[in-house]
Write a protein that holds these residues in place. Structure first.
Motif, mmCIF file in Angstrom:
data_model
loop_
_atom_site.group_PDB
_atom_site.id
_atom_site.type_symbol
_atom_site.label_atom_id
_atom_site.label_comp_id
_atom_site.label_asym_id
_atom_site.label_seq_id
_atom_site.Cartn_x
_atom_site.Cartn_y
_atom_site.Cartn_z
ATOM 1 N N LEU A 240 -5.694 5.488 4.133
ATOM 2 C CA LEU A 240 -7.135 5.669 4.283
ATOM 3 C C LEU A 240 -7.441 6.605 5.442
ATOM 4 C CD1 LEU A 240 -9.700 4.618 2.908
ATOM 5 C CD2 LEU A 240 -9.842 2.860 4.675
ATOM 6 N N ALA A 241 -6.713 6.466 6.535
ATOM 7 C CA ALA A 241 -6.901 7.363 7.666
ATOM 8 C C ALA A 241 -6.544 8.793 7.299
ATOM 9 C CB ALA A 241 -6.056 6.898 8.854
ATOM 10 N N ALA A 242 -5.496 8.949 6.508
ATOM 11 C CA ALA A 242 -5.083 10.297 6.097
ATOM 12 C C ALA A 242 -6.151 10.964 5.239
ATOM 13 C CB ALA A 242 -3.760 10.222 5.333
ATOM 14 N N THR A 243 -6.740 10.219 4.308
ATOM 15 C CA THR A 243 -7.794 10.804 3.484
ATOM 16 C C THR A 243 -9.032 11.104 4.317
ATOM 17 O OG1 THR A 243 -8.638 8.614 2.847
ATOM 18 C CG2 THR A 243 -6.980 9.613 1.421
ATOM 19 N N LEU B 25 5.738 7.367 11.636
ATOM 20 C CA LEU B 25 6.383 8.680 11.744
ATOM 21 C C LEU B 25 5.985 9.572 10.578
ATOM 22 C CD1 LEU B 25 8.488 10.652 12.933
ATOM 23 C CD2 LEU B 25 10.222 9.461 11.561
ATOM 24 N N GLY B 26 6.002 9.020 9.369
ATOM 25 C CA GLY B 26 5.603 9.796 8.198
ATOM 26 C C GLY B 26 4.160 10.250 8.281
ATOM 27 N N ALA C 189 4.444 11.834 3.292
ATOM 28 C CA ALA C 189 4.540 10.901 4.412
ATOM 29 C C ALA C 189 5.333 9.662 4.016
ATOM 30 C CB ALA C 189 3.141 10.503 4.879
ATOM 31 N N ALA C 190 5.059 9.138 2.820
ATOM 32 C CA ALA C 190 5.816 7.968 2.334
ATOM 33 C C ALA C 190 7.286 8.317 2.146
ATOM 34 C CB ALA C 190 5.215 7.477 1.019
ATOM 35 N N GLY D 278 -4.461 15.254 1.373
ATOM 36 C CA GLY D 278 -4.477 14.947 -0.043
ATOM 37 C C GLY D 278 -3.286 14.128 -0.481
ATOM 38 N N ALA D 279 -3.175 13.952 -1.801
ATOM 39 C CA ALA D 279 -2.130 13.106 -2.373
ATOM 40 C C ALA D 279 -0.737 13.632 -2.052
ATOM 41 C CB ALA D 279 -2.326 13.010 -3.884
#
Length: 208
Positions: free
Chosen positions: A153-156, A199-200, A168-169, A161-162
């Motif tokens: 959620l923070a990344a979006t 880290l990711g 990251a995962a 994006g996806a």
């Protein structure tokens, strides 16, 4: 209290080892859920937060969504890593508020562009569902699931994006897998996943 965190390498045997460790640590483990930030010096936490927050702002701009979401993640990154490494816990008191900051950033971004945040909701839901499936097979703890959802959620909120979230995962699982192989080879039984998720996240935020 925080939820358990463990890597996927080790399966059910890791779960058993974690339970015995929790009982041995007693009140010390429970105290992490109430005050995880006490595990690290305030100066170190502030220094890490400023450095990581600056990274996010330089890379994605000083907009309110970036400051809200990435700023909070920056503030809790070091305490979460230390808590997970020492206690195999990701304290709820550190993880759950991140959803509020990140969701506020997502809503702000949606208002700015004039459309509902459907893509963000779908993407974050997919991340949580995927991690929950792995957790159901005892491949990780629920603390990892919540942290992954918060970070997605923070990344979006920051505009990732996806593809970047998937990367990251990938970084998280690859890093945890490599370390887990070494730990198992030396007779260890458990590698916390939380630090690798963080880290990711920062790799996705910082790498162009």
């Amino acid at each position: 209290m925080g939820e358990k965190s463990r890597s996927t390498a080790g399966g059910g045997r890791v779960a058993g080892g974690c339970e015995s460790g929790d009982r041995a640590s007693g009140g010390r483990a429970r105290s992490v859920g109430r005050a995880g930030s006490r595990l690290v010096p305030t100066g170190a936490t502030l220094g890490a937060a400023l450095a990581l927050g600056l990274l996010a702002v330089v890379r994605w701009g000083p907009g309110p969504p970036v400051v809200l979401a990435c700023g909070y993640v920056a503030a809790v990154t070091l305490p979460l890593c230390v808590a997970d490494l020492r206690e195999r816990r990701l304290p709820n008191v550190l993880v759950l508020p991140g959803f509020v900051f990140a969701a506020t950033g997502v809503v702000g971004r949606a208002l700015a562009r004039g459309s509902p945040p459907l893509a963000e909701v779908v993407l974050c839901s997919a991340v949580v569902a995927t991690f929950a499936v792995v957790a159901a097979s005892e491949g990780m703890g629920m603390g990892d699931v919540k942290l992954a959802g918060m970070l997605a959620l923070a990344a979006t909120s920051a505009g990732l994006g996806a593809e970047r979230i998937a990367a990251a995962a990938g970084v998280a699982f690859l890093g945890a897998g490599v370390v887990a192989l070494g730990v198992l080879h030396t007779g260890g039984r458990e590698v916390p996943l939380g630090p690798f998720l963080l880290l990711g996240f920062w790799a996705a935020v910082g790498v162009r």
